[in-house]
Scaffold this motif. Structure first.
Motif, PDB file in Angstrom:
ATOM      1  N   GLU A 114     -11.350  -1.248  17.102  1.00  0.00           N
ATOM      2  CA  GLU A 114     -10.837  -2.740  16.764  1.00  0.00           C
ATOM      3  C   GLU A 114     -10.589  -2.736  15.247  1.00  0.00           C
ATOM      4  N   SER A 115     -11.525  -2.341  14.584  1.00  0.00           N
ATOM      5  CA  SER A 115     -11.462  -2.421  13.047  1.00  0.00           C
ATOM      6  C   SER A 115     -10.308  -1.504  12.511  1.00  0.00           C
ATOM      7  N   PHE A 116     -10.033  -0.231  13.212  1.00  0.00           N
ATOM      8  CA  PHE A 116      -9.035   0.355  12.739  1.00  0.00           C
ATOM      9  C   PHE A 116      -7.534  -0.114  12.850  1.00  0.00           C
ATOM     10  N   LYS A 117      -7.594  -0.661  14.340  1.00  0.00           N
ATOM     11  CA  LYS A 117      -6.226  -1.439  14.569  1.00  0.00           C
ATOM     12  C   LYS A 117      -6.002  -2.643  13.588  1.00  0.00           C
ATOM     13  N   VAL A 118      -6.772  -3.346  12.936  1.00  0.00           N
ATOM     14  CA  VAL A 118      -6.466  -4.504  12.213  1.00  0.00           C
ATOM     15  C   VAL A 118      -6.360  -3.902  10.852  1.00  0.00           C
ATOM     16  N   ASN A 119      -7.635  -3.217  10.188  1.00  0.00           N
ATOM     17  CA  ASN A 119      -7.640  -2.812   8.872  1.00  0.00           C
ATOM     18  C   ASN A 119      -6.752  -1.759   8.454  1.00  0.00           C
ATOM     19  N   ALA A 120      -6.521  -0.863   9.111  1.00  0.00           N
ATOM     20  CA  ALA A 120      -5.785   0.312   8.930  1.00  0.00           C
ATOM     21  C   ALA A 120      -4.170  -0.013   9.325  1.00  0.00           C
ATOM     22  N   LEU A 121      -4.100   0.010  10.707  1.00  0.00           N
ATOM     23  CA  LEU A 121      -2.747   0.077  11.091  1.00  0.00           C
ATOM     24  C   LEU A 121      -2.062  -1.396  10.871  1.00  0.00           C
ATOM     25  N   GLY A 122      -2.931  -2.387  10.675  1.00  0.00           N
ATOM     26  CA  GLY A 122      -2.462  -3.576  10.324  1.00  0.00           C
ATOM     27  C   GLY A 122      -1.627  -3.831   8.964  1.00  0.00           C
ATOM     28  N   SER A 123      -2.158  -3.108   8.169  1.00  0.00           N
ATOM     29  CA  SER A 123      -1.316  -2.867   6.822  1.00  0.00           C
ATOM     30  C   SER A 123      -0.148  -2.180   7.027  1.00  0.00           C
ATOM     31  N   THR A 169     -12.578   1.934   7.870  1.00  0.00           N
ATOM     32  CA  THR A 169     -10.925   1.478   8.078  1.00  0.00           C
ATOM     33  C   THR A 169     -10.418   1.068   6.875  1.00  0.00           C
ATOM     34  N   LYS A 170     -11.015   0.415   6.151  1.00  0.00           N
ATOM     35  CA  LYS A 170     -10.107   0.092   4.724  1.00  0.00           C
ATOM     36  C   LYS A 170     -10.046   1.075   3.760  1.00  0.00           C
ATOM     37  N   SER A 171     -10.775   2.266   3.990  1.00  0.00           N
ATOM     38  CA  SER A 171     -10.361   3.418   3.170  1.00  0.00           C
ATOM     39  C   SER A 171      -9.229   4.017   3.576  1.00  0.00           C
ATOM     40  N   ALA A 172      -8.871   3.884   5.137  1.00  0.00           N
ATOM     41  CA  ALA A 172      -7.685   4.514   5.593  1.00  0.00           C
ATOM     42  C   ALA A 172      -6.505   3.657   5.390  1.00  0.00           C
ATOM     43  N   ALA A 173      -6.966   2.254   5.014  1.00  0.00           N
ATOM     44  CA  ALA A 173      -5.657   1.540   4.700  1.00  0.00           C
ATOM     45  C   ALA A 173      -5.430   1.912   3.069  1.00  0.00           C
ATOM     46  N   LEU A 174      -6.267   2.076   2.430  1.00  0.00           N
ATOM     47  CA  LEU A 174      -5.925   2.466   0.672  1.00  0.00           C
ATOM     48  C   LEU A 174      -5.091   3.679   0.917  1.00  0.00           C
ATOM     49  N   ILE A 175      -5.494   4.678   1.834  1.00  0.00           N
ATOM     50  CA  ILE A 175      -4.608   5.952   1.894  1.00  0.00           C
ATOM     51  C   ILE A 175      -3.454   5.522   2.270  1.00  0.00           C
ATOM     52  N   ALA A 176      -3.297   4.735   3.274  1.00  0.00           N
ATOM     53  CA  ALA A 176      -1.863   4.469   3.652  1.00  0.00           C
ATOM     54  C   ALA A 176      -0.873   3.712   2.558  1.00  0.00           C
ATOM     55  N   THR A 177      -1.805   2.905   1.820  1.00  0.00           N
ATOM     56  CA  THR A 177      -1.047   2.261   0.877  1.00  0.00           C
ATOM     57  C   THR A 177      -0.492   3.226  -0.206  1.00  0.00           C
ATOM     58  N   THR A 178      -1.394   4.239  -0.474  1.00  0.00           N
ATOM     59  CA  THR A 178      -0.974   5.065  -1.464  1.00  0.00           C
ATOM     60  C   THR A 178       0.136   5.999  -0.903  1.00  0.00           C
ATOM     61  N   LYS A 179       0.407   6.230   0.304  1.00  0.00           N
ATOM     62  CA  LYS A 179       1.244   7.048   0.934  1.00  0.00           C
ATOM     63  C   LYS A 179       2.507   6.039   0.813  1.00  0.00           C
ATOM     64  N   TRP A 180       2.606   4.736   1.089  1.00  0.00           N
ATOM     65  CA  TRP A 180       3.889   4.013   1.027  1.00  0.00           C
ATOM     66  C   TRP A 180       4.217   3.925  -0.542  1.00  0.00           C
ATOM     67  N   ALA A 181       3.440   4.007  -1.493  1.00  0.00           N
ATOM     68  CA  ALA A 181       3.691   3.911  -2.805  1.00  0.00           C
ATOM     69  C   ALA A 181       4.429   5.377  -3.280  1.00  0.00           C
ATOM     70  N   VAL A 182       3.945   6.427  -2.780  1.00  0.00           N
ATOM     71  CA  VAL A 182       4.746   7.552  -2.845  1.00  0.00           C
ATOM     72  C   VAL A 182       6.385   7.577  -2.189  1.00  0.00           C
ATOM     73  N   LYS A 183       6.167   7.279  -0.989  1.00  0.00           N
ATOM     74  CA  LYS A 183       7.423   7.025  -0.202  1.00  0.00           C
ATOM     75  C   LYS A 183       8.441   6.049  -0.685  1.00  0.00           C
ATOM     76  N   LEU A 184       7.914   5.015  -1.431  1.00  0.00           N
ATOM     77  CA  LEU A 184       9.062   4.186  -1.946  1.00  0.00           C
ATOM     78  C   LEU A 184       9.191   4.241  -3.383  1.00  0.00           C
ATOM     79  N   ALA A 185       8.568   5.112  -4.165  1.00  0.00           N
ATOM     80  CA  ALA A 185       8.640   5.048  -5.365  1.00  0.00           C
ATOM     81  C   ALA A 185      10.117   5.238  -6.185  1.00  0.00           C
ATOM     82  N   ASP A 186      10.907   5.898  -5.490  1.00  0.00           N
ATOM     83  CA  ASP A 186      12.343   6.224  -5.820  1.00  0.00           C
ATOM     84  C   ASP A 186      13.180   4.808  -5.710  1.00  0.00           C
TER      85      ASP A 186
END
Length: 265
Positions: A114-123, A169-186
């Motif tokens: 449940e925490s992963f659904k909200v904290n990681a997938l939610g972001s 699960t917030k650690s997973a959100a940190l990685i996800a946010t970093t991945k988005w940053a790389v994806k959207l940098a250009d």
């Protein structure tokens, strides 16, 4: 007018974001909550305001976020300048648990899932849902509210084995946010994780936060100077100063509420 969407706006830090942004008369604010009817503190705070729109969506349900984004798009003319993702699973009866606090492994598994659904997938859901609106803006800012609990150096320094599901699960959100940053940098985006520091949210959440005062002293004793206790008003004012000043050079960073790069990572 600059437009903001606050995901997780019913109480605490998210509610204070709405209050402070609503006071900027030239701003447009979308306050996104899981249940509009139970968000009584938010309803009271925005009563009489003309620049706040309260929308209902559950971060674990992507379609509801996508629907909320469509409503926001109709109001804003199809664009959004800044997405602030604050939603997190913080139930008082489970958030402080360590591995051996669960009665069974099934109970642990359920709590983590449940925490992963909200904290990681939610972001991920929130960013994906609002991405078309953000792409239409020239500002293109995404802020995911993070926590010191994701930092192994911090965990070792304070010798805490609690907040296991939340921290992981917030650690997973940190990685996800970093991945988005790389994806959207250009595309000229500024995507960051932002720690609010130690915040006493009891005034806006109605929960006792006395344990934070003791923990805050532990944090500073461990060498984390930016972790003194703050009111929710102080923290959000500091965070908004960081957000207002962010540029594409900050893309991908994990920032403290002071504007400095998080010291542990």
């Amino acid at each position: 007018m600059p437009s903001y969407a606050i995901v997780g706006a019913s109480r605490g830090i998210g509610l204070e974001y709405v209050r402070q942004l609503a006071s900027r008369e030239d701003s447009l604010v979308f306050a996104i909550v899981r249940n509009v009817n139970t968000a009584t503190r938010l309803q009271a705070a925005v009563q009489g305001t003309k620049n706040v729109h309260v929308l209902e969506a559950d971060v674990a349900d992507y379609k509801s976020l996508s629907d909320a984004a469509q409503v926001a798009s109709a109001v804003s003319g199809g664009l959004l300048d800044c997405l602030i993702h604050n939603a997190a699973r913080m139930e008082e009866d489970s958030v402080h648990k360590s591995f051996d606090s669960f009665a069974t492994m099934d109970e642990l598994d359920a709590d983590f899932t449940e925490s992963f659904k909200v904290n990681a997938l939610g972001s991920i859901h929130a960013i994906q849902a609002f991405l078309p609106l953000l792409r239409a803006s020239t500002t293109k800012k995404i802020v995911v509210i993070s926590t010191a609990a994701v930092d192994p150096k911090f965990v070792r320094a304070i010798r805490s084995d609690r907040l296991v599901a939340y921290g992981m699960t917030k650690s997973a959100a940190l990685i996800a946010t970093t991945k988005w940053a790389v994806k959207l940098a250009d595309e000229g985006f500024t995507v960051v994780s932002l720690s609010p520091g130690v915040v006493d949210v009891s005034s806006s959440m109605g929960d006792g936060e006395a344990w934070l005062a003791e923990m805050a002293s532990t944090f500073t004793d461990a060498g984390f100077a930016d972790m003194e206790m703050q009111s929710v008003d102080q923290s959000v004012r500091a965070q908004l100063k960081v957000i207002d000043g962010m540029t594409v050079a900050d893309n991908g960073k994990f920032l403290a509420h002071t504007g400095a790069q998080w010291p542990g990572l």
